[in-house]
Design an enzyme around this catalytic site. Structure first.
Site, PDB file in Angstrom:
ATOM      1  N   PHE A   1     -77.753 -46.428 -59.007  1.00 52.60           N
ATOM      2  CA  PHE A   1     -77.795 -47.715 -58.289  1.00 52.60           C
ATOM      3  C   PHE A   1     -77.171 -48.847 -59.099  1.00 52.60           C
ATOM      4  CE2 PHE A   1     -80.612 -51.283 -59.300  1.00 52.60           C
ATOM      5  CZ  PHE A   1     -81.255 -50.840 -60.441  1.00 52.60           C
ATOM      6  N   LYS A   2     -76.972 -48.653 -60.400  1.00 51.93           N
ATOM      7  CA  LYS A   2     -76.367 -49.698 -61.230  1.00 51.93           C
ATOM      8  C   LYS A   2     -74.975 -50.088 -60.720  1.00 51.93           C
ATOM      9  CE  LYS A   2     -79.765 -49.640 -64.327  1.00 51.93           C
ATOM     10  NZ  LYS A   2     -80.626 -48.528 -63.909  1.00 51.93           N
TER      11      LYS A   2
END
Ligand SMILES: *Cc1c(COP(=O)(O)O)cnc(C)c1O
Length: 495
Positions: A109-110
């Site tokens: 998700f970064k």
């Protein structure tokens, strides 16, 4: 709208300044003075694509960016680099929905924030007339590092340094970082855990003589960690988007509330959900899911943050192996109605005594949160159970959230539509995932890279591009350093 420090310094900064600087002069984190309300009613957002919602949300937090500047950043970030056109698809499984945030280049998700941060930073440099080069220092528990490297590789006037804990990341995460290309990328592992890496990086930020030495060479420091407001604000977008998509799919009616469950480490992702709620998105409960490093579970239940004498566990959800959740400081600021002096003294107490307790009125305002945790065996069990039952495969971090969701439902009987935030592709943590779902022991005797192919055949899910043939790529980094030596390592590499 301006940004101020969480620790009492009232000096106002524009969004661009906050992004460039990364952290405030008094060691506090930049926060918006007040969290803005959504500019348009939710019903007007329901039909919009991800990029348009990104603009609607981010313009309120970055009023110093022109419409063209902001849209250029958004359109360069959220494009074909993501393997699905929705950018953040929402998948219904059983009675829950999964918000899949892992379709960017590095499969975690970064990417949601780190694909746009370099564009925000470069735009901010232009706007502020910044002539120094920027040195980005990043501590990582595995995923931030790769996403930041990917985002900043070969960006002009930027050098990026990443420090990860030796032995604290998966083999795949490690190879993703060690094979990173780009002449401006620098990757090191440190002797110590993630907290050691993060603390050492913070020390470099707060060391005036280090800053002066860099300035002489024409460099300034900034951060790609979630302390940077340029990380936090793009994350608010997908909570607004999720709500509009649930309405669009008929999962909820306009105005009806949803819950979110967020697998939490540094508290950045769930803080973005809190911002979305504060902007007017109907979110009932913010469910904070931890692994065995469950300092946040205890905090949400008791109002006491206690790390003294607490063991640090290396778990099968390594990106959440954190005890010092830096973004919690931002929540404290908002819960105390912007009482920077109080936040300052709580942070000092934490540093000195390893514990602090918030006052009763702040504790009262924590009631929108629910805290829970899951251990490694529970994680493996829910991965297997959901796969067998629904054919849906979760990674270990997402599984922490799923288990906590099950516990929450059982404990409260709450029937509210709930979104499980899915933070990584199952392929990124193949060994644990394969171990969870297959009984023939294919996780034994194979490397993690071979397991990627085995998992692919078993699950029939396509292997993400960035994780294919990782073991065949050229290793370009790999030095192990002591935390004490980080500053000299950085100076040495900058020459
Ligand atoms: C970083 C990360 C988390 C934790 O997110 P925070 O914003 O630090 O709370 C959870 N899962 C994965 C896969 C991550 O990479």
């Amino acid at each position: 709208m301006d940004y101020i420090s969480t620790r009492g310094n009232k000096q106002k900064k524009r969004f661009a300044q906050g992004v460039l600087q990364g952290i405030a002069e008094d060691k506090g984190l930049f926060v918006p003075e007040t969290i803005p309300a959504l500019d348009k009613p939710l019903k007007d957002l329901v039909e919009l694509p991800y990029q348009a919602i990104a603009y609607e949300v981010m313009k309120s937090f970055a009023p110093d960016f022109t419409e063209d500047e902001l849209n250029a950043c958004i359109n360069q970030a959220y494009d074909q680099k993501f393997s699905v056109k929705e950018i953040a698809p929402i998948v219904s499984v059983g009675d829950a929905c999964f918000l899949e945030l892992y379709h960017g280049k590095t499969s975690a998700f970064k990417d949601m924030a780190l694909s746009i941060l370099p564009h925000l930073l470069v735009t901010a440099m232009k706007k502020e007339g910044e002539t120094s080069k920027i040195v980005i220092l990043t501590a990582t528990s595995g995923d931030t590092g790769k996403a930041a490297l990917e985002g900043f590789a070969d960006v002009e006037s930027v050098e990026i340094f990443v420090f990860y804990p030796e032995g604290g990341v998966s083999q795949i995460q490690k190879m993703q970082m060690l094979t990173q290309e780009g002449d401006n990328t620098h990757v090191y592992s440190i002797h110590g855990n993630f907290d050691d890496a993060q603390t050492a990086v913070k020390h470099m930020f707060n060391d005036p003589s280090f800053a002066a030495e860099l300035r002489e060479k024409g460099y300034k420091l900034s951060s790609a960690n979630s302390i940077n407001p340029g990380r936090l604000i793009p994350q608010v977008v997908y909570y607004v988007y999720t709500y509009t998509q649930l309405v669009k799919k008929g999962e909820i009616k306009l105005g009806e509330a949803m819950n979110v469950v967020v697998p939490t480490g540094n508290f950045g992702n769930i803080l973005a959900a809190y911002y979305a709620k504060s902007m007017g998105v109907p979110i009932k409960k913010l469910i904070c899911a931890s692994n065995e490093n469950n300092v946040l579970t205890d905090f949400i239940r008791s109002g006491k943050y206690h790390i003294k004498d607490r063991d640090f566990y290396l778990t099968n959800s390594p990106s959440m192996d954190i005890l010092i959740s830096s973004n919690l400081e931002r929540l404290l600021f908002h819960l105390s109605d912007g009482n920077g002096d109080m936040v300052q003294s709580l942070m000092e107490t934490l540093e000195k005594e390893g514990v602090y307790e918030i006052n009763p009125s702040m504790k009262e305002s924590l009631k929108d949160f629910y805290g829970g945790y899951a251990d490694e065996n529970q994680v493996l069990k829910v991965i297997k159970d959901l796969y067998k039952k629904e054919g849906y495969l979760m990674d270990t971090h997402t599984a922490v959230a799923y288990k906590v969701y099950e516990n929450y439902k059982q404990e409260t009987g709450d029937q509210t539509k709930t979104v499980i935030v899915s933070t990584a592709s199952p392929y990124k943590f193949t060994k644990s995932v394969l171990n969870a779902i297959n009984e023939e022991g294919l996780s034994q005797g194979n490397t993690e890279f071979e397991m990627v192919n085995i998992l692919g055949k078993l699950s029939k899910m396509p292997v993400p591009e960035g994780l294919k043939d990782l073991d065949k790529k050229k290793i370009r980094h790999g030095k192990v350093v002591e935390v004490k030596a980080l500053a000299s390592v950085v100076k040495g590499d900058l020459k």
